[in-house]
Write a protein that holds these residues in place. Sequence first.
Motif, PDB file in Angstrom:
ATOM      1  N   LEU A 141      45.371  34.507  32.058  1.00 46.89           N
ATOM      2  CA  LEU A 141      45.316  35.944  31.737  1.00 46.89           C
ATOM      3  C   LEU A 141      44.576  36.843  32.294  1.00 46.89           C
ATOM      4  CD1 LEU A 141      44.923  35.137  27.606  1.00 46.89           C
ATOM      5  CD2 LEU A 141      47.061  35.974  28.921  1.00 46.89           C
ATOM      6  N   GLN A 142      43.413  36.487  32.972  1.00 47.17           N
ATOM      7  CA  GLN A 142      42.459  37.223  33.909  1.00 47.17           C
ATOM      8  C   GLN A 142      41.804  38.392  32.774  1.00 47.17           C
ATOM      9  OE1 GLN A 142      41.457  37.167  37.658  1.00 47.17           O
ATOM     10  NE2 GLN A 142      41.720  35.309  36.485  1.00 47.17           N
ATOM     11  N   ILE A 143      41.113  37.800  31.883  1.00 48.65           N
ATOM     12  CA  ILE A 143      40.273  38.550  30.908  1.00 48.65           C
ATOM     13  C   ILE A 143      38.884  38.499  31.100  1.00 48.65           C
ATOM     14  CG2 ILE A 143      42.101  38.579  29.134  1.00 48.65           C
ATOM     15  CD1 ILE A 143      40.990  35.946  28.127  1.00 48.65           C
ATOM     16  N   PRO A 144      38.079  39.388  30.598  1.00 44.14           N
ATOM     17  CA  PRO A 144      36.733  39.596  30.615  1.00 44.14           C
ATOM     18  C   PRO A 144      35.884  38.757  29.860  1.00 44.14           C
ATOM     19  CG  PRO A 144      37.402  41.500  29.452  1.00 44.14           C
ATOM     20  CD  PRO A 144      38.564  40.785  29.964  1.00 44.14           C
ATOM     21  N   ALA A 161      27.942  39.989  34.832  1.00 45.25           N
ATOM     22  CA  ALA A 161      28.540  41.046  33.864  1.00 45.25           C
ATOM     23  C   ALA A 161      29.240  42.014  34.587  1.00 45.25           C
ATOM     24  CB  ALA A 161      27.413  41.538  32.851  1.00 45.25           C
ATOM     25  N   ALA A 162      28.844  42.549  35.747  1.00 45.61           N
ATOM     26  CA  ALA A 162      29.430  43.784  36.528  1.00 45.61           C
ATOM     27  C   ALA A 162      30.748  43.476  36.795  1.00 45.61           C
ATOM     28  CB  ALA A 162      28.537  44.005  37.693  1.00 45.61           C
ATOM     29  N   ILE A 163      31.212  42.290  37.536  1.00 44.52           N
ATOM     30  CA  ILE A 163      32.609  42.063  38.131  1.00 44.52           C
ATOM     31  C   ILE A 163      33.210  41.739  36.742  1.00 44.52           C
ATOM     32  CG2 ILE A 163      32.125  39.570  38.313  1.00 44.52           C
ATOM     33  CD1 ILE A 163      33.655  39.651  40.909  1.00 44.52           C
ATOM     34  N   CYS A 164      32.770  41.055  35.883  1.00 45.63           N
ATOM     35  CA  CYS A 164      33.380  40.448  34.541  1.00 45.63           C
ATOM     36  C   CYS A 164      33.859  42.034  33.809  1.00 45.63           C
ATOM     37  CB  CYS A 164      32.671  39.921  33.574  1.00 45.63           C
ATOM     38  SG  CYS A 164      33.511  38.983  32.303  1.00 45.63           S
ATOM     39  N   ARG A 165      33.085  42.912  33.676  1.00 44.17           N
ATOM     40  CA  ARG A 165      33.322  44.200  32.920  1.00 44.17           C
ATOM     41  C   ARG A 165      34.369  45.124  33.804  1.00 44.17           C
ATOM     42  NH1 ARG A 165      30.380  45.686  28.806  1.00 44.17           N
ATOM     43  NH2 ARG A 165      28.435  44.468  29.599  1.00 44.17           N
ATOM     44  N   ALA A 166      33.983  45.247  34.979  1.00 42.63           N
ATOM     45  CA  ALA A 166      34.846  46.523  35.679  1.00 42.63           C
ATOM     46  C   ALA A 166      36.133  45.542  36.327  1.00 42.63           C
ATOM     47  CB  ALA A 166      34.026  46.502  37.075  1.00 42.63           C
ATOM     48  N   GLU A 178      38.498  38.609  46.620  1.00 40.01           N
ATOM     49  CA  GLU A 178      38.614  39.809  45.728  1.00 40.01           C
ATOM     50  C   GLU A 178      39.887  40.330  45.555  1.00 40.01           C
ATOM     51  OE1 GLU A 178      36.723  44.544  45.426  1.00 40.01           O
ATOM     52  OE2 GLU A 178      36.059  42.948  46.831  1.00 40.01           O
ATOM     53  N   GLY A 179      40.141  40.610  44.121  1.00 37.44           N
ATOM     54  CA  GLY A 179      41.787  40.816  44.029  1.00 37.44           C
ATOM     55  C   GLY A 179      42.235  39.702  43.815  1.00 37.44           C
ATOM     56  N   GLN A 180      41.917  38.268  43.994  1.00 37.25           N
ATOM     57  CA  GLN A 180      42.981  37.140  43.673  1.00 37.25           C
ATOM     58  C   GLN A 180      42.474  36.461  42.248  1.00 37.25           C
ATOM     59  OE1 GLN A 180      45.118  35.779  45.964  1.00 37.25           O
ATOM     60  NE2 GLN A 180      44.322  37.718  47.012  1.00 37.25           N
ATOM     61  N   ASP A 181      43.380  36.069  41.545  1.00 35.96           N
ATOM     62  CA  ASP A 181      43.171  35.327  40.497  1.00 35.96           C
ATOM     63  C   ASP A 181      42.205  34.177  40.527  1.00 35.96           C
ATOM     64  OD1 ASP A 181      45.086  37.204  39.492  1.00 35.96           O
ATOM     65  OD2 ASP A 181      46.535  35.832  38.893  1.00 35.96           O
ATOM     66  N   GLY A 182      41.599  33.868  39.189  1.00 32.70           N
ATOM     67  CA  GLY A 182      40.909  32.805  39.229  1.00 32.70           C
ATOM     68  C   GLY A 182      39.606  33.204  38.494  1.00 32.70           C
ATOM     69  N   PHE A 183      38.464  32.497  38.664  1.00 34.65           N
ATOM     70  CA  PHE A 183      37.096  32.634  38.075  1.00 34.65           C
ATOM     71  C   PHE A 183      36.032  32.994  39.181  1.00 34.65           C
ATOM     72  CE2 PHE A 183      38.577  31.083  34.146  1.00 34.65           C
ATOM     73  CZ  PHE A 183      37.652  31.251  33.176  1.00 34.65           C
ATOM     74  N   GLU A 184      35.235  33.588  38.957  1.00 34.61           N
ATOM     75  CA  GLU A 184      33.773  33.524  39.597  1.00 34.61           C
ATOM     76  C   GLU A 184      32.891  32.602  38.817  1.00 34.61           C
ATOM     77  OE1 GLU A 184      32.586  34.937  42.421  1.00 34.61           O
ATOM     78  OE2 GLU A 184      34.588  35.627  42.696  1.00 34.61           O
ATOM     79  N   ALA A 193      33.509  39.697  26.591  1.00 34.70           N
ATOM     80  CA  ALA A 193      33.384  38.523  25.350  1.00 34.70           C
ATOM     81  C   ALA A 193      32.422  37.420  26.194  1.00 34.70           C
ATOM     82  CB  ALA A 193      34.609  38.065  25.089  1.00 34.70           C
ATOM     83  N   PHE A 194      31.193  37.346  25.475  1.00 38.78           N
ATOM     84  CA  PHE A 194      30.249  36.436  26.077  1.00 38.78           C
ATOM     85  C   PHE A 194      30.397  35.110  25.148  1.00 38.78           C
ATOM     86  CE2 PHE A 194      28.192  40.256  27.713  1.00 38.78           C
ATOM     87  CZ  PHE A 194      27.697  40.025  28.769  1.00 38.78           C
ATOM     88  N   GLY A 195      30.771  34.136  25.985  1.00 38.60           N
ATOM     89  CA  GLY A 195      30.511  32.710  25.159  1.00 38.60           C
ATOM     90  C   GLY A 195      29.639  32.079  25.714  1.00 38.60           C
TER      91      GLY A 195
END
Length: 808
Positions: A208-211, A274-279, A248-254, A184-186
């Motif tokens: 929520l850790q969502i893409p 996009a790669a990290i968000c999607r995968a 990597e593997g931790q909650d939060g944002f990039e 979901a691009f905002g």
Amino acid sequence: MSVPLLAATEAPALLALTKADILTDYRLGWESRHASLAGRREVFMGKAKFGIFGDGKELPQLAMARAFRAGDFRAGYYRDQTFMVAIGELTWEQYFAQLYATPDPEADPATAGRCMNGHFATRLLDEDGKFKNQAQAKNSSADISPTAGQMPRLVGLAYASKLYRQNPELRQFSDFSVNGNEIAFGTIGNASTSEGMFFEALNAAGVLQIPMLVSVWDDHYGISVPAEYQTTKQSISAMLAGLQREGEGQDGFEIYVVKGWDYPALLNTYQKAAAICRAAHVPVLLHVTEVTQPQGHSTSGSHERYKSKDRLSWEEQHDCLAKMREWLLSESIAGEDELAQIEKDAAATIKQARTAAWAAYFNPIQEERDEAVKVLNQLVADNGAEHQLAALVKELQTNVTPIRADIVRTLRKALRQVRGNRPSAGRRAAQRLLEECLANAADQYNSYLFSQSDEAVGNIEEVPAEYTPDAPQVDGREVLQACFTANFERDPRVLAFGEDVGFIGDVNQAFAGLQARFGDLRVTDTGIRECTIIGQGIGTALRGLRPIAEMQYLDYLLYGLQPLSDDLACLQYRTKGGQKAPLIVRTRGHRLEGVWHSGSPIQMILGAVRGVHLCVPRNMTQAAGFYNTLLRSDEPAIVIECLNGYRLKEKMPANVGEFTLPLGRAEVLRQGEDITVVTYGSMCRIVLDAAAQLAEVGISVEVLDVQTLLPFDTDQLIADSLRKTGRVLFTDEDVPGGATAYMMQQVVDNQNAYQLLDSAPRCLAAQAHRPPYGSDGDYFSKPSVEDVFDSVYEVMREVDPNQYPAIY
């Protein structure tokens, strides 16, 4: 071509692009710029009412478009024209059609002319109102103007991907998702990041850790107000650095920061993000800095008024298209002549699109005007060339830029001129044309407030509740619990979320045990964030799921009112049936105690959510019937349960998950002859108690429960009752002039009930203030049994003071 080594090293994403790809981006960027310039001119020429454009944001949007895939969703704002064209979901002719407000979904698929320019959407529904295949399309949810208003919905769009990935039961719905791989691009302007909805949405996404990939176009200003007044540290990325995940593997944002004029860096950054968000479903904040806005905020003003000469000079030097041109020349990707030709061709493309769009908009109006002039000339011939009538026709005929309102206005005035004259062919033709124009206008400008599909609430088959002879008497909450359980079993798309809904099964236990049975992906606790709870519901509903979003108490609805009103309620309308979000908002109210739990701001809701159904059931069985109906329909609704009814005993229907209750149907709870009392919700019990006491003094009261306020008494049972009683009292717990006044208006205006009345209609509402805490505060603030008794008695005393002498 082979990309120069320096550029490839700085931006590996360039390795995937050919020279043709890069120059296509350059051409689209210039087309978009010329579209912005042309749009501004069209407004100043009077061919459009207002303009707001995406100039200066072209390169970031081109880079974002190259990371956007089929199945992805956008929730953006009104400067994303370059992006929409780049993904193939907007043509320049459609862009200008929206600027002109062309009321045709073929010309303007996003809004059919109902929103100002820059409001983008893809048509998610087919002609029957059913969802198309979203997994194979590039999708845009419908834009709204309120700043940061796109952010709550963005949370829901991204959350849907998490559900589609993690819930195996949803794998069958392949038209909506491919293993939750969608982003979901905002998009949002830097100044709008000051809004609370932005912060709430980012916090929700981090939890929520969502893409969710949010791009902030940072041009340093919010209209005339610079970043010094907008953002701590004048940088949203610096301000939110604490969101950055620790590894990597931790909650939060990039969090990424990139300059808006650096084409190679933009490409590379968007591909990585996009790669990290999607995968990995890691949310991303992408801060695009040093963006310019060459024409200022909009056509309503000039940025030269508030920007210094140094700032204006800097913006000219850092214009993203000028910077891309420099880069293309320095890297020998294209020569001066080739770029000049691209720029020239881009201008020609926009001119052609603008001309075609204007013709498509204006020519039909001219034809309609000419037809009206022809008919009106016949009217003049029939009635003599009186100067007023002839002048009206001439004014319309010589209008060089008529609009449809001019045609209808002239027809109305012309028919007014000949009122009382003998009927004639010209008059009949003018009348027919006026009726045709008004019918067309109803479709063009007033349709699709609600669904027109076969899944609209009015098309859901009614199934009566059934009871066995030994049906158990249970707490009202148990009826709801059984209803929800049956619906969760029936449809794996159904989910519920909200504060305390999950582990404890909501504060009144109607979801008790459901999380353990169906899992925490389907029955989910949330933080205290009502605005994004609503957004979570809108986004998931847009993506084919059937969410029930819980507002713990009715007065908390204020926090979520903005997305309910500006987004959900007008979604079908502003897309003319192009999108739908059948969200159910579940809450509870009425007879609450205390200033902040008074529970009945119905007037506020009625005024804000036209386009959302409003159900006000008196008990939990009625509520269950509404839920069963709504979960089979494709329309949004708010259901307000009675807080003081969860422990009251009700019979358990044998078909608790199957029976359906029609919306809009009132119910007569008690037959009477002297006066009709109209109410809903918890007031039903109070009114019935008062009616029993009034019977003791010889007054026969008919009690009607309207059950839903939107829609309202579609069978006109209230008018039927008034034909018998001739008197009416409307009562509820809202403020004076609130829902009681609304009910009176509906009955008097829509049911033509004034002629049925023998006494003046009355309203009995709560006090204008919120109730104080405690039972005494409740009694003296909201209508009591005694208040209802006295109000009815006073009406009857006016009728027959001898039979009903004064009490006090």
